[in-house]
Write a protein that holds these residues in place. Structure first.
Motif, PDB file in Angstrom:
ATOM      1  N   LYS A  62       0.827  -1.214   0.000  1.00  9.48           N
ATOM      2  CA  LYS A  62       0.000   0.000   0.000  1.00  9.48           C
ATOM      3  C   LYS A  62       0.862   1.265   0.000  1.00  9.48           C
ATOM      4  O   LYS A  62       0.500   2.281  -0.615  1.00  9.48           O
ATOM      5  CB  LYS A  62      -0.935  -0.008   1.209  1.00  9.48           C
ATOM      6  N   GLU A  94      -7.707  -1.561  -2.738  1.00 14.34           N
ATOM      7  CA  GLU A  94      -8.974  -1.242  -2.062  1.00 14.34           C
ATOM      8  C   GLU A  94      -8.719  -0.347  -0.852  1.00 14.34           C
ATOM      9  O   GLU A  94      -9.439   0.639  -0.629  1.00 14.34           O
ATOM     10  CB  GLU A  94      -9.681  -2.531  -1.647  1.00 14.34           C
ATOM     11  N   GLN A  95      -7.691  -0.670  -0.079  1.00 10.42           N
ATOM     12  CA  GLN A  95      -7.389   0.124   1.110  1.00 10.42           C
ATOM     13  C   GLN A  95      -6.926   1.535   0.741  1.00 10.42           C
ATOM     14  O   GLN A  95      -7.170   2.485   1.489  1.00 10.42           O
ATOM     15  CB  GLN A  95      -6.326  -0.574   1.950  1.00 10.42           C
ATOM     16  N   GLY A  97      -7.991   3.179  -1.848  1.00  8.14           N
ATOM     17  CA  GLY A  97      -9.060   3.873  -2.574  1.00  8.14           C
ATOM     18  C   GLY A  97      -8.850   3.921  -4.077  1.00  8.14           C
ATOM     19  O   GLY A  97      -9.424   4.773  -4.763  1.00  8.14           O
ATOM     20  N   LYS A  99      -9.586   2.308  -7.586  1.00  9.58           N
ATOM     21  CA  LYS A  99     -10.614   1.419  -8.125  1.00  9.58           C
ATOM     22  C   LYS A  99     -10.170   0.664  -9.374  1.00  9.58           C
ATOM     23  O   LYS A  99     -10.536  -0.490  -9.579  1.00  9.58           O
ATOM     24  CB  LYS A  99     -11.868   2.228  -8.469  1.00  9.58           C
TER      25      LYS A  99
END
Length: 212
Positions: A62, A94-95, A97, A99
């Motif tokens: 991430k 997903e974490q 944001g 898409k």
């Protein structure tokens, strides 16, 4: 201009994706690679590069997603890459944001459990199962995915003409054409939440993506 992180940019297909994104004014490629030496290789070529090791925890992956608008995943190497690694990228996206995700898979892998299963899938069952479930989990996610499933990959030049479908005869596809499909998919809303096989053919890439 959208920032597109190419996870697996050091691979043969990944390099084609980076090169074609670089030629497109709508995108800025970011090379996601597995070692610092590869980071230097891309930065020396004028391409932003980040260390993205999919063997690391989701939290580490991430960290590499700052200011990223879309992700292309073009990696392989057994269960810990083809399933565990890919799924961790989905989770990190997903974490964070993010898409939009484009995944490079394998032709006909969606038929791993039915009568259309190809012979090589029996020969490489664990590898095939990993790809099958990585595709399945992406399709079940909330991400705006496109799954590109190329046939036998070659290093032939880009023709810009392809055939797409749900099940193809498993012929040949140049990596350059696959990269063109990925770029066109990033440009097209019609490619969102779609999965398809692709091989070299006669239909211009943009038209094929518009018609899937």
């Amino acid at each position: 201009m959208k920032n597109v992180l190419v996870v697996g940019a050091h691979g043969q297909t990944g390099r084609q994706v980076v090169a074609q994104l670089k030629e497109n004014a709508a995108f800025k490629p970011i090379a996601g690679v597995r070692s610092q030496s590869l980071v230097k290789e891309f930065t020396d070529q004028g391409v932003e590069a980040r260390l993205v090791d999919v063997r690391q925890p989701v939290a580490e992956i991430k960290k590499s997603l700052e200011d990223v608008d879309a992700i292309v995943i073009s990696i392989g190497g057994g269960w810990m890459i083809d399933l565990d690694g890919k799924v961790k990228v989905y989770q990190a996206a997903e974490q964070a944001g993010i898409k939009r995700v484009v995944l490079v898979s394998a032709g006909a892998i969606q038929h791993f459990h039915d009568e259309k299963k190809l012979e090589w899938m029996s020969q490489w069952e664990e590898y095939s199962a990993a790809m099958y479930y990585a595709d399945l989990l992406l399709r079940q996610s909330s991400l705006d995915y496109t799954i590109v499933r190329p046939e036998n990959l070659t290093n032939e030049p880009k023709t810009g003409k392809i055939t797409v479908g749900d099940y193809l005869p498993h012929n040949y596809t140049s990596r350059a054409n696959v990269a063109a499909v990925i770029v066109a998919s990033l440009e097209s809303d019609n490619a969102v939440r779609k999965a398809f096989d692709v091989e070299d053919g006669t239909t211009p890439v943009g038209q094929a993506i518009d018609e899937i």
